[in-house]
Design a protein around this motif. Structure first.
Motif, PDB file in Angstrom:
ATOM      1  N   ARG A 478       0.720  -1.256  -0.026  1.00 65.65           N
ATOM      2  CA  ARG A 478      -0.178   0.066  -0.024  1.00 65.65           C
ATOM      3  C   ARG A 478       0.915   1.193   0.117  1.00 65.65           C
ATOM      4  NH1 ARG A 478      -5.292   0.956   1.042  1.00 65.65           N
ATOM      5  NH2 ARG A 478      -5.632   2.973   2.031  1.00 65.65           N
ATOM      6  N   ASP A 479       0.469   2.131  -0.702  1.00 65.29           N
ATOM      7  CA  ASP A 479       1.197   3.464  -0.811  1.00 65.29           C
ATOM      8  C   ASP A 479       0.262   4.564  -1.017  1.00 65.29           C
ATOM      9  OD1 ASP A 479       2.901   5.763  -1.674  1.00 65.29           O
ATOM     10  OD2 ASP A 479       3.132   5.008  -3.941  1.00 65.29           O
ATOM     11  N   GLN A 480       0.131   5.385  -0.228  1.00 68.85           N
ATOM     12  CA  GLN A 480      -0.605   6.396   0.098  1.00 68.85           C
ATOM     13  C   GLN A 480      -0.080   7.666   0.884  1.00 68.85           C
ATOM     14  OE1 GLN A 480      -3.850   6.897  -1.130  1.00 68.85           O
ATOM     15  NE2 GLN A 480      -3.512   5.059  -2.213  1.00 68.85           N
ATOM     16  N   THR A 481       1.151   7.466   0.754  1.00 67.08           N
ATOM     17  CA  THR A 481       1.839   8.344   1.786  1.00 67.08           C
ATOM     18  C   THR A 481       3.113   8.841   1.298  1.00 67.08           C
ATOM     19  OG1 THR A 481       1.216   7.309   3.765  1.00 67.08           O
ATOM     20  CG2 THR A 481       2.729   9.013   4.331  1.00 67.08           C
ATOM     21  N   PHE A 482       3.450  10.182   0.956  1.00 69.76           N
ATOM     22  CA  PHE A 482       4.674  10.558   0.620  1.00 69.76           C
ATOM     23  C   PHE A 482       5.722  10.993   1.674  1.00 69.76           C
ATOM     24  CE2 PHE A 482       7.361  14.529  -0.017  1.00 69.76           C
ATOM     25  CZ  PHE A 482       7.969  14.216  -1.338  1.00 69.76           C
ATOM     26  N   PRO A 495       0.737   9.259  -2.923  1.00 64.10           N
ATOM     27  CA  PRO A 495       1.538   8.383  -3.272  1.00 64.10           C
ATOM     28  C   PRO A 495       2.778   8.745  -3.863  1.00 64.10           C
ATOM     29  CG  PRO A 495      -0.612   7.677  -4.215  1.00 64.10           C
ATOM     30  CD  PRO A 495      -0.556   9.457  -3.548  1.00 64.10           C
ATOM     31  N   ASP A 496       3.884   8.133  -3.413  1.00 65.16           N
ATOM     32  CA  ASP A 496       5.241   8.436  -3.988  1.00 65.16           C
ATOM     33  C   ASP A 496       6.079   7.224  -4.446  1.00 65.16           C
ATOM     34  OD1 ASP A 496       6.013   6.884  -1.744  1.00 65.16           O
ATOM     35  OD2 ASP A 496       7.071   8.597  -0.613  1.00 65.16           O
ATOM     36  N   GLY A 497       5.418   6.204  -4.910  1.00 63.62           N
ATOM     37  CA  GLY A 497       6.286   4.982  -5.553  1.00 63.62           C
ATOM     38  C   GLY A 497       6.806   4.053  -4.634  1.00 63.62           C
ATOM     39  N   THR A 498       6.673   4.520  -3.436  1.00 63.11           N
ATOM     40  CA  THR A 498       7.325   3.339  -2.303  1.00 63.11           C
ATOM     41  C   THR A 498       6.287   2.990  -1.501  1.00 63.11           C
ATOM     42  OG1 THR A 498       9.348   4.595  -2.687  1.00 63.11           O
ATOM     43  CG2 THR A 498       9.413   3.122  -0.679  1.00 63.11           C
ATOM     44  N   PRO A 499       6.410   1.567  -1.173  1.00 65.71           N
ATOM     45  CA  PRO A 499       5.197   1.115  -0.155  1.00 65.71           C
ATOM     46  C   PRO A 499       5.630   1.883   1.184  1.00 65.71           C
ATOM     47  CG  PRO A 499       6.277  -0.695  -1.317  1.00 65.71           C
ATOM     48  CD  PRO A 499       7.349   0.520  -2.023  1.00 65.71           C
ATOM     49  N   ASP A 500       4.509   2.309   1.594  1.00 66.25           N
ATOM     50  CA  ASP A 500       4.567   3.025   2.977  1.00 66.25           C
ATOM     51  C   ASP A 500       5.245   2.113   4.101  1.00 66.25           C
ATOM     52  OD1 ASP A 500       3.305   4.907   1.702  1.00 66.25           O
ATOM     53  OD2 ASP A 500       1.249   4.385   2.335  1.00 66.25           O
ATOM     54  N   ILE A 501       4.781   1.039   4.194  1.00 63.14           N
ATOM     55  CA  ILE A 501       5.471   0.171   5.320  1.00 63.14           C
ATOM     56  C   ILE A 501       7.038   0.216   5.305  1.00 63.14           C
ATOM     57  CG2 ILE A 501       5.500  -2.093   4.325  1.00 63.14           C
ATOM     58  CD1 ILE A 501       4.068  -3.061   7.038  1.00 63.14           C
ATOM     59  N   LEU A 502       7.729   0.149   3.959  1.00 61.77           N
ATOM     60  CA  LEU A 502       9.164   0.127   3.952  1.00 61.77           C
ATOM     61  C   LEU A 502       9.614   1.737   4.374  1.00 61.77           C
ATOM     62  CD1 LEU A 502      10.142  -1.306   0.658  1.00 61.77           C
ATOM     63  CD2 LEU A 502      10.484  -2.249   2.748  1.00 61.77           C
ATOM     64  N   GLN A 503       8.886   2.729   4.156  1.00 64.26           N
ATOM     65  CA  GLN A 503       9.145   3.910   4.599  1.00 64.26           C
ATOM     66  C   GLN A 503       9.132   4.065   5.981  1.00 64.26           C
ATOM     67  OE1 GLN A 503       6.567   5.725   1.661  1.00 64.26           O
ATOM     68  NE2 GLN A 503       8.272   6.788   0.641  1.00 64.26           N
ATOM     69  N   TYR A 504       8.021   3.218   6.775  1.00 64.05           N
ATOM     70  CA  TYR A 504       7.766   3.479   8.250  1.00 64.05           C
ATOM     71  C   TYR A 504       8.852   2.768   8.775  1.00 64.05           C
ATOM     72  CZ  TYR A 504       2.997   5.206   6.722  1.00 64.05           C
ATOM     73  OH  TYR A 504       2.006   5.843   6.142  1.00 64.05           O
TER      74      TYR A 504
END
Ligand SMILES: [Ca+2]
Ligand SMILES: [Ca+2]
Ligand SMILES: [Ca+2]
Length: 844
Positions: A478-482, A495-504
């Protein structure tokens, strides 16, 4: 408990014969004064000192089902705050014969003792304060008897003081004066809740009114209470003048130089004749899958005559309504002070919109459809988590949630410091930094703890560990966050193209790796240095001034170059070393490096490097510790750590240690480590899985027995922090057990933890999760926007707080109770795990 249904039925009969006509407040078996609609509790709940005044203690009144009055005690200020001194309670004596309760109170700091005797007198109680020695001189004009009233239940209602009408203010806007700090009674451990801006004066609210008789809320019979005194003036204060969580306070000052009976009040709570609490129909506000079990749990006043049947009403597409189902109601029995019915409507399977009717009570509507659980974690993952990213600017549409916090970084907490959020710095710093020295580089990544803004290292470790678990097991892309670490900027719904969970995961690791690299090991916490910004409400970016503290400047002065200030508001790093924490961090870093590989290789390398080093050092430190049992402190955590290390390295030694610890632990208590055992299945193969089978069977027996323990079939906690977290981890284990052993653990058991959170629980039937597609989510939470009586979507409340001896509650018009309304970063990530596992199980 079920076998006492018969007893209850006869008790109900008795109640309806001997009746509710007895209007006297009587001291009952549970040691509180009772008449229908009125419970007066006298120190059933003590001030426990943990977080000082939790607005949960002293003399309390549960008035027509709502705890609207508490804090009845001798207090040292007119509007006590959380960190004002609370009395110890050396003794509490219940005198059955004369229908009274006597409590002795002591303020150790002032060597000041008093006694309170509460006596039932007809439909009122007399509250009397006694002194055996005169008031200490320093407390004259400060000590008094206080009784606090819940603002959200009284604001905008009227009151009469000696016959003069007035109205409780909706917002705090009365008058105060300032007085020299030297006159203020000491606060907890000498902390100050306020920033006096260099004036050396504190704020003291003036009373709104004063008189000998107050009649509260004559316009609202369920809230009407009369307070009168023949010997003392009674004053009304608004506690919100000092703190948003303050209450309306009625108080009389204790006269100087006197002993014996020094204050006498008569308090008469109105009882609405014939009042019976409306049934609370617990059901899933999120709705139901067509094929799932559907059992509403109905909480009943002990004077409510249970119904024989209940109905499911269907709301048709043309707006008309039809009865979809009529079924028998089964009495479960008593649980604490209420009686419980259960209504099984599993036969209703057709998708549509419905509501429940039980007697005269109708619920709001709910949905039956295949998609009801699809979005249950979206608000948590898309909104709550990114808003809690520290050291970032967080934007949503037109709204800024917070600016970039703590630009000035963190200082070394001085040695031998106790902390108001229950942390401490020991006799050494265990780092290369001197007391109060600036530690560059820690202001990156990490998550706010909860309704406060500190980084709890242990929680952040569990957050990353659980996010990796979610990523590896459920692969949500899921990608809803920049999220831009370079810009230190987060934008929701972009969305910024990266799965949010990886960014978290990355965001959590950035702070934790910085701690390991810069401090050499894991801190206990990165937290506030002064109490007057710990209770900050609002933009985290304004909690500190963003400039490093410069003691060469005058207080509040900014340096000419604009690069430092004389305001001592910088946050501190508490750095006492705990090898157990380093050990948890090592396992988390190993897991995180795996998840980050291919996305952020540089950070994955750093995490792995710190994992290896911390593991080696933690083992050495623990080996060097005396063998007094401390080495075993890691306990279950170490089982999980060995598993994580085996997964990360493939080394046999970790697997051997894992198994050597796991099986005896499962023998001792299957609940304690079954989750870890289940976590290992994907890595250890079929033989291992088969060996687990008898333990899963044992767990199922426990799960089934919960059905007899309480009407909700979940493990209900009775502690000072409500037990939602425990129910979530229980539910997660049930889901995993059902995923891996569907022949043992029927998935019907998994719904119970979900339903508890979505509305099937005591007190009210609102969803404890903010905004997840629920028809009626809770509206207020103890988040950092609580002063606005608001919530941050996706938050999960701890839920139903137990008050001794028999009351569960969860306020939804008063956010300021952390024990029932504060979602935490670790708790909300647990919800994410539970929700993911649950969806995976029930919607395959
Ligand atoms: Ca905290
Ligand atoms: Ca993203
Ligand atoms: Ca500063």
């Amino acid at each position: 408990m079920k076998n006492i249904n018969l007893l209850l039925a006869s008790a109900l009969l008795l109640a309806s014969c001997s009746g509710t006509t007895d209007q006297n407040l009587v001291l009952n078996e549970s040691e509180y004064f009772e008449r229908q609609g009125v419970n007066v509790l006298v120190f059933s709940n003590l001030y426990n000192g943990g977080f000082n005044d939790e607005k949960n203690s002293g003399i309390e009144i549960i008035h027509h089902g709502v705890r609207t009055v508490q804090g009845g005690a001798v207090r040292l200020s007119s509007t006590p705050e959380q960190w004002d001194l609370v009395p110890a309670t050396p003794s509490r004596t219940v005198n059955k014969e004369d229908g009274s309760i006597e409590v002795s109170l002591r303020y150790e700091d002032y060597d000041f003792d008093s006694r309170i005797i509460v006596t039932g007198k007809g439909d009122a109680v007399e509250i009397a304060v006694y002194l055996d020695e005169p008031l200490p001189e320093k407390l004259a004009g400060h000590a008094g008897f206080n009784l606090e009233f819940l603002p959200s239940q009284y604001w905008a209602k009227t009151y009469l003081v000696d016959g003069r009408p007035d109205r409780f203010p909706r917002y705090a806007a009365s008058e105060t004066v300032t007085k020299p700090n030297s006159e203020k009674p000491r606060q907890y451990k000498g902390y100050k809740t306020y920033d006096d801006r260099g004036t050396d004066r504190y704020v003291d609210p003036l009373p709104l009114e004063q008189g000998r008789e107050f009649i509260l809320a004559p316009d609202a019979p369920e809230r009407m209470i009369t307070i009168s005194s023949d010997d003392s003036d009674i004053m009304l204060y608004d506690g919100r003048m000092l703190a948003q969580n303050g209450w309306f306070v009625f108080r009389s000052l204790i006269p100087a130089g006197k002993t014996g009976k020094v204050i006498t009040w008569t308090v008469e709570p109105n009882s609405v004749e014939g009042w019976v609490r409306e049934p609370n129909i617990g059901f899933s506000q999120v709705g139901y899958l067509p094929g799932q079990p559907k059992i509403a749990v109905i909480e009943l006043d002990k004077n409510y005559k249970p119904e024989r049947n209940a109905r499911i009403i269907r709301v048709n597409s043309d707006g008309t309504e039809t009865v979809a189902y009529t079924g028998k109601v089964v009495n479960w029995g008593p649980y604490y002070k209420y009686n419980y019915d259960r209504f099984d409507f599993s036969d209703v399977t057709e998708p549509g919109v419905y509501y429940i009717q039980y007697g005269e009570t109708k619920t709001n509507n709910f949905i039956i459809n295949e998609n009801v659980y699809d979005k249950i974690t979206d608000a948590t993952s898309d909104i709550w988590i990114p808003i809690h990213m520290n050291h970032m600017f967080v934007n949503e549409g037109y709204r800024v949630w917070h600016g970039e916090p703590f630009k000035e970084g963190y200082r070394q907490a001085p040695r031998n410091t106790d902390h108001f959020d229950l942390h401490s710095q020991g006799p050494t710093t265990d780092t290369r930094f001197k007391d109060l020295e600036l530690i560059p580089g820690l202001n990156v990544g990490g998550y706010f703890d909860a309704g406060d803004f500190d980084i709890e290292t242990h929680s952040n470790i569990s957050v990353v560990q659980n996010l990796v678990r979610a990523w590896e097991l459920f692969r949500s892309d899921r990608d809803q966050t920049f999220v831009s670490q370079e810009q230190r900027y987060v934008d929701l719904h972009r969305p910024d193209g990266t799965p949010d969970i990886l960014q978290y995961i990355e965001h959590g690791v950035l702070n934790l790796v910085a701690q390991a690299e810069i401090l050499g090991h894991m801190s206990q916490t990165l937290s506030n240095s002064v109490l007057d910004n710990y209770h900050h409400l609002g933009d985290a970016g304004s909690l500190t001034d963003g400039l490093p503290y410069n003691p060469a400047l005058k207080p509040y002065e900014v340096a000419k170059d604009g690069k430092s200030s004389g305001t001592p508001d910088d946050m501190w790093a508490f750095t006492s070393r705990d090898p157990n924490r380093d050990f948890s961090a090592a396992t988390m870093f190993a897991a995180a490096s795996r998840a980050l590989r291919g996305y952020n290789d540089e950070l994955a390398d750093r995490a792995l490097k710190q994992s290896r080093r911390l593991l080696k050092e933690a083992n050495e430190l623990m080996a060097a510790q005396p063998q007094d049992g401390r080495r075993r402190r890691g306990g279950g955590g170490n089982i999980s750590a060995n598993l994580q290390l085996y997964i990360a390295t493939g080394e046999q030694q970790y697997l051997d240690q894992f198994e050597a610890m796991l099986w005896p632990s499962l023998e001792r208590n299957v609940n304690f480590s079954l989750q870890t055992a289940l976590d290992a299945i994907p890595y250890l193969g079929d033989e291992y899985k088969e060996k687990l089978r008898p333990y899963v069977e044992k767990f199922r027996t426990y799960v089934e027995e919960l059905e007899d323990n309480n009407p909700y079939g979940v493990p209900i906690g009775l502690g000072n922090w409500a037990g939602g977290g425990q129910i979530l981890s229980h539910g997660t284990t049930v889901c995993y057990a059902s995923i891996y052993f569907p022949d043992i653990m029927d998935k019907s058991h998994a719904y119970k933890a979900a339903e508890w959170h979505f509305g099937r629980h005591p007190y009210h039937n609102y969803s404890l999760v903010a905004a997840v597609g629920a028809a009626r989510p809770k509206e207020v939470f103890y988040g950092n926007n609580r002063a606005d009586f608001s919530a941050i979507p996706g938050n999960v409340a701890p839920g139903l707080l137990f008050r001794h001896p028999d009351h569960f509650e969860n306020y939804d018009d008063w956010p300021f109770f952390w024990g029932q309304n504060e979602g935490t970063i670790a708790g909300n990530i647990s919800y994410l795990i539970f929700g993911s596992a649950f969806k995976n199980l029930v919607t395959e």
